[in-house]
Design a protein around this motif. Structure first.
Motif: not given
Length: 221
Positions: A2-4, A6-7, A10-11, A175-176
């Protein structure tokens, strides 16, 4: 994997230019106060009166505050550049460099950086903010904050920072989906001391929620 990072990107909300504290605007046009703004507004009467008294009795309070902010900003930038492996000390003043060198033994405990100076928010809590660093500290994913002070700190003085960093952990989880259990505050003082404060988020979630609730109840009146 998982690419935290990037997540989070985005937000990422926008920091607004306002005179009444730090506020953020989400991509869905929600506007939330920063956790630092909330904690400042809901601090104890004793703390607020003490700050007011200091400002009234210290003719140079604006200069002292501005100088402290500049030292803190430079120190943060040095650490960010160091962690990003792009450090050049030529552009910085001597005191921020001294703070960096003082904290460097603690910085060696940092690995697997997720994000630096990450803006985040929580729709659940209606709050936003910017964390200094999200990374592993001694192998555990942590919210990490660094402070520069004029003198050494004691644990009780750090309480507001524990609430603030715990709030960042809540935003991160929203978010993650990944829970962060640990917050770390690294403090360098002008007395050439360095301190490491490590706390468990669960110990501060309830008082954090109480302060946020107090802020919104007060703002409605």
């Amino acid at each position: 994997m998982v690419n935290f990072s990037q997540m989070l990107k985005i937000r990422e909300p926008e920091l607004l230019d306002r005179e009444d504290g730090h506020w953020y605007k989400t991509k869905f046009d929600q506007i939330y106060p920063s956790i630092s703004t909330i904690l400042s507004a809901t601090s104890s009467d004793t703390k607020q009166n003490s700050l007011k008294s200091w400002r009234e009795n210290e003719p140079a309070h604006e200069y002292i505050t501005a100088q402290a902010q500049d030292i803190g900003t430079q120190s943060h930038k040095i650490i960010e550049d160091y962690l990003s492996k792009s450090l050049s000390l030529d552009e910085f003043d001597l005191l921020p460099i001294a703070h960096f060198n003082n904290l460097k033994p603690y910085l060696e405990n940092i690995s697997n950086v997720t994000s630096i100076e990450q803006r985040m928010y929580s729709d659940k809590l209606k709050v936003a903010g910017t964390s200094d660093l999200i990374a592993e500290y001694d192998g555990e994913l942590s919210i990490i904050d660094y402070k520069t002070k004029r003198k050494p700190q004691v644990d009780e003085y750090m309480y507001e920072y524990y609430l603030q960093t715990t709030c960042y952990a809540q935003m991160f989880q929203e978010v993650t989906g990944r829970k962060i259990n640990q917050v770390v505050i690294l403090v360098s003082s002008e007395k050439n001391t360095r301190q490491e404060f490590i706390k468990t988020c669960d110990d501060y979630i309830e008082p954090l929620y109480e302060r946020i609730e107090k802020y919104y109840l007060t703002s409605l009146n």
